[in-house]
Design an enzyme around this catalytic site. Structure first.
Site, mmCIF file in Angstrom:
data_model
loop_
_atom_site.group_PDB
_atom_site.id
_atom_site.type_symbol
_atom_site.label_atom_id
_atom_site.label_comp_id
_atom_site.label_asym_id
_atom_site.label_seq_id
_atom_site.Cartn_x
_atom_site.Cartn_y
_atom_site.Cartn_z
ATOM 1 N N GLU A 330 0.800 -1.228 0.000
ATOM 2 C CA GLU A 330 0.000 0.000 0.000
ATOM 3 C C GLU A 330 0.835 1.282 0.000
ATOM 4 O O GLU A 330 0.546 2.205 0.760
ATOM 5 C CB GLU A 330 -0.918 0.024 1.228
ATOM 6 C CG GLU A 330 -1.917 -1.100 1.261
ATOM 7 C CD GLU A 330 -2.744 -1.085 2.521
ATOM 8 O OE1 GLU A 330 -3.962 -1.283 2.403
ATOM 9 O OE2 GLU A 330 -2.195 -0.894 3.619
HETATM 10 C C1 NGO Z 1 -3.846 -4.579 4.789
HETATM 11 C C2 NGO Z 1 -2.891 -3.459 5.102
HETATM 12 C C3 NGO Z 1 -2.644 -3.295 6.597
HETATM 13 C C4 NGO Z 1 -3.957 -3.324 7.363
HETATM 14 C C5 NGO Z 1 -4.692 -4.621 7.043
HETATM 15 C C6 NGO Z 1 -6.012 -4.703 7.764
HETATM 16 C C7 NGO Z 1 -1.766 -5.243 4.297
HETATM 17 C C8 NGO Z 1 -0.694 -6.118 3.798
HETATM 18 N N1 NGO Z 1 -1.683 -3.936 4.440
HETATM 19 O O1 NGO Z 1 -2.955 -5.710 4.691
HETATM 20 O O2 NGO Z 1 -1.974 -2.091 6.825
HETATM 21 O O3 NGO Z 1 -3.694 -3.280 8.747
HETATM 22 O O4 NGO Z 1 -4.919 -4.749 5.664
HETATM 23 O O5 NGO Z 1 -6.702 -5.860 7.480
#
Ligand code: NGO
Length: 519
Positions: A330
Site C-alpha cells: 500500500e
Molecule cells: C492490509 C494493510 C494493513 C492493514 C490490514 C487490515 C496489508 C498487507 N496492508 O494488509 O496495513 O492493517 O490490511 O486488514
C-alpha cells in the site's frame, strides 16, 4: 457425599478431555482429534500408555533437548510428576530418539505408543518439537493446565508417521497499531506452538508506531514508539534485549521469528521521529488513527538508505532466522517509479546483511530475483506479478485476506475486527486450497501459509485469542495436513474437540455456530 462428588468430577474430566481417553484396556480406539491431521496415523485397539509419577523423558539425541524441555514445562504443573529429562533409555516413559528414515525430512517425526513407552523419532530439533505437539494433543486436555490435576494420564495406542504439506506455517502479529507486551506476545507464541506453526512474523513498524529499539536512531522509539491507535501513550516498544528474549522464547517452542519493518509506505512513525526522513525536512505529527496509504519515505535522499541500512544491520544482528520482511504494501503515496527505485536500493541491502527478503506481494513487480518471497495478501484469484514470479521460480507465501486474515470479522455481529475483505467464518477460512488458489501458482510454487493478525481494533490477549481461535488452527491444518484429508465434515468435529483444551488454557475463543463443539 465427597466420594460421589469425586467420581462425578472424574467422569466430567474424562468427557471434557475428548475421545482420546479410553476407560478400559479393551475399548476400541476412538477417532483421534489431532490438529493438524497427521500424514499417516494408525490406532491400536487395547493399547494404552499411562504416564506415572516415575516416568522420565529420555533422550538419545541432544537435538531433542529443547522439545523435551517444552514437554516437561507443560506436563510438570498439571501432572505434579517430576518428569526428569535423562540421557539414555532405561525403562518406561517418553523416549525422544533419532529416526533412521530420511523420508522424514527436516521436520518430520514418528510417534509410537506402546504400553510402556511413547517413542518419538526424528532427525531434527524441529521434528521433535512437532512430535511433542502431537503428544500434547494425545494426552487429556487437562494436561495443559497450569495447576495440579487428577490423572490418569493416558495415551491410547497410536502409530504416526508425519511430515508437513508446506515447510512454512506462519502467523503474524501487528504490534504497531496496538502495542503488546512481551508477556502477551509470548502467550500467543505458546499458542502457535501447539499447532506446529513454525514462523512468527512480527510487524514492528507502521504509521502508528515504531516498536523496536534501533541504537543508531534512538528517536524512532522515543518518539515513534510513544503512542498507538486510540492515543494511549507510554514506552510502547521493545528494547533490543527484550526482542532477543522474545526470539529466544519462540526458539524454545521451535518457532523462528521474522521481523518486519514496513517501507517505503506505512512509515509515519519514523517520519514523526526524524525530520530528515521527509522530503520537506519537516517532522510529521504522530498518528493514532487507522487510515493507510498516506506516508512515504523520501526516495531521493541518501539518508533514507543510510536509515534503512542501519535498521537492517541492527535487526539482522539480533535475528538468528534467515528472513527479513520489508513490507512494501500500500505505498499509495510513493509514485511507481520511486517505489521501484526504492526497492532496487533496498533489496541488495537486505542481502548484504545476510537475510532473505520477504515482502507483501506488491514488491515482487520490482525484481526478478528468485530468492525473494512474495506474500500474497489479495482477495482475488489472479495476480499477474505473483504468477510471473512463480513461473520464474519464486516461492509464494499465501495469506489471502478474505480467507486467513485473522482480523476480519467472522460475521456482521463480531464486535472486533474489520470487514474490508468480507466476513471470514470458520468454514471460509478452511474452504480453499493454498496450492490451487491463485492462477499460475501451483502446489510446488507455494512455500506455505501465514495468518496475519492486524490490530487496529485488537487491544488485549483476549482480543487476539477471539480472532485467532478457531481460525488459527484452521490455517495450521491447511499448512500441515495432506490435501487428501481436506474435508469440512470430518474436520469440524476435530476442531470442536479442541475446545476443552482451550478452556483449560483460558483461551478466549469464538464459539462459531458452524462448529460442533465438544463441551
Ligand atoms: C492490509 C494493510 C494493513 C492493514 C490490514 C487490515 C496489508 C498487507 N496492508 O494488509 O496495513 O492493517 O490490511 O486488514
Amino acid at each position: 457425599m465427597a466420594p460421589h462428588r469425586a467420581r462425578t468430577l472424574a467422569a466430567v474430566l474424562i468427557v471434557a478431555s475428548g475421545a482420546l481417553v479410553t476407560g478400559t484396556a479393551d475399548a476400541a480406539p476412538q477417532p483421534h482429534h489431532l490438529i493438524p491431521h497427521p500424514a499417516k496415523i494408525t490406532q491400536h485397539t487395547g493399547v494404552t500408555f499411562t504416564l506415572s509419577p516415575s516416568s522420565k523423558i529420555q533422550l538419545t539425541t541432544q537435538k531433542a533437548r529443547p522439545a523435551a524441555a517444552l514437554l516437561a514445562e507443560t506436563l510438570r504443573p498439571s501432572t505434579g510428576f517430576a518428569l526428569p529429562i535423562t540421557t539414555g533409555v532405561t525403562g518406561g516413559g517418553i523416549v525422544l530418539t533419532t529416526a533412521a528414515d530420511p523420508k522424514l525430512g527436516p521436520e518430520g517425526y514418528k510417534l509410537d505408543v506402546t504400553p510402556k513407552q511413547v517413542v518419538i523419532r526424528a532427525n531434527s530439533a524441529a521434528g521433535h518439537f512437532n512430535g511433542i505437539a502431537t503428544l500434547r494433543q494425545l494426552l487429556p486436555a487437562k494436561a495443559e493446565a497450569k495447576t495440579g490435576q487428577p490423572g490418569p494420564w493416558q495415551v491410547s495406542g497410536t502409530s504416526i508417521t508425519d511430515t508437513p504439506r508446506y515447510r512454512h506455517r506462519g502467523a503474524m502479529l501487528d504490534v504497531s497499531r496496538h502495542f503488546f507486551t512481551t508477556d502477551q506476545v509470548k502467550r500467543y507464541i505458546d499458542q502457535l506452538a501447539m499447532y506446529k506453526i513454525n514462523y512468527f512474523h512480527l510487524h514492528l513498524s507502521d504509521d502508528q508506531g515504531w516498536r523496536l529499539e534501533i541504537k543508531s536512531w534512538p528517536e524512532l522509539t522515543k518518539i515513534g514508539g510513544s503512542t498507538e491507535v486510540g492515543g494511549r501513550t507510554g514506552a510502547l516498544f521493545y528494547t533490543q534485549e527484550q526482542y532477543k528474549d522474545l526470539v529466544a522464547h519462540a526458539r524454545s517452542r521451535g518457532i523462528t521469528v521474522i521481523p518486519e519493518f514496513d517501507m517505503p509506505g506505512h512509515t509515519n512513525a519514523a517520519q514523526a521521529s526524524y525530520a530528515e526522513l521527509n522530503c520537506d525536512g519537516q517532522k510529521r505529527p504522530l498518528y493514532t488513527g487507522t487510515g493507510v496509504g498516506f506516508s512515504s519515505l523520501c526516495i531521493d535522499k541518501d539518508i533514507t538508505y543510510r536509515f534503512v541500512e542501519d535498521v537492517v544491520r541492527e535487526v539482522s544482528a539480533i535475528t538468528p532466522g534467515p528472513y527479513l520482511h520489508i513490507g512494501g504494501d500500500e505505498a499509495h503515496s510513493t509514485p511507481d517509479a520511486d517505489y521501484r527505485t526504492f526497492m532496487d536500493r533496498v533489496l541488495p541491502i537486505v542481502r548484504k546483511h545476510g537475510k532473505t527478503t520477504i515482502g507483501w506481494h506488491e514488491f515482487i513487480k520490482t525484481t526478478e530475483d528468485t530468492e525473494v518471497i512474495p506474500q500474497f495478501w489479495g482477495t482475488t484469484s489472479t495476480n499477474a506479478d505473483v504468477a510471473a514470479a512463480a513461473r520464474r521460480g519464486n516461492e509464494v507465501l499465501m495469506s489471502p485476506a478474505n480467507r486467513i486474515y485473522l482480523d476480519m470479522k467472522y460475521d456482521k455481529d463480531t464486535k472486533l475486527g474489520l470487514n474490508w475483505a468480507g466476513y471470514v467464518e470458520v468454514k471460509d477460512a478452511y474452504g480453499w486450497n493454498p496450492g490451487a488458489y491463485l492462477d499460475g501458482v501451483t502446489e510446488k510454487n507455494v512455500r506455505g501459509v501465514e495468518a496475519p493478525l492486524w490490530t487496529e481494533t485488537i487491544r488485549t490477549s483476549a482480543d487476539i485469542e477471539y480472532m485467532a481461535f478457531p481460525r488459527l488452527p484452521v490455517v495450521a491444518e491447511l499448512g500441515w495436513a495432506p490435501a487428501s484429508v481436506h474435508d469440512w465434515e470430518r474436520f469440524a468435529p476435530r476442531l470442536g474437540a479442541q475446545a476443552p483444551r482451550w478452556k483449560v488454557m483460558g483461551i478466549n475463543y469464538h464459539p462459531s455456530t458452524q462448529v460442533p463443539w465438544t463441551n
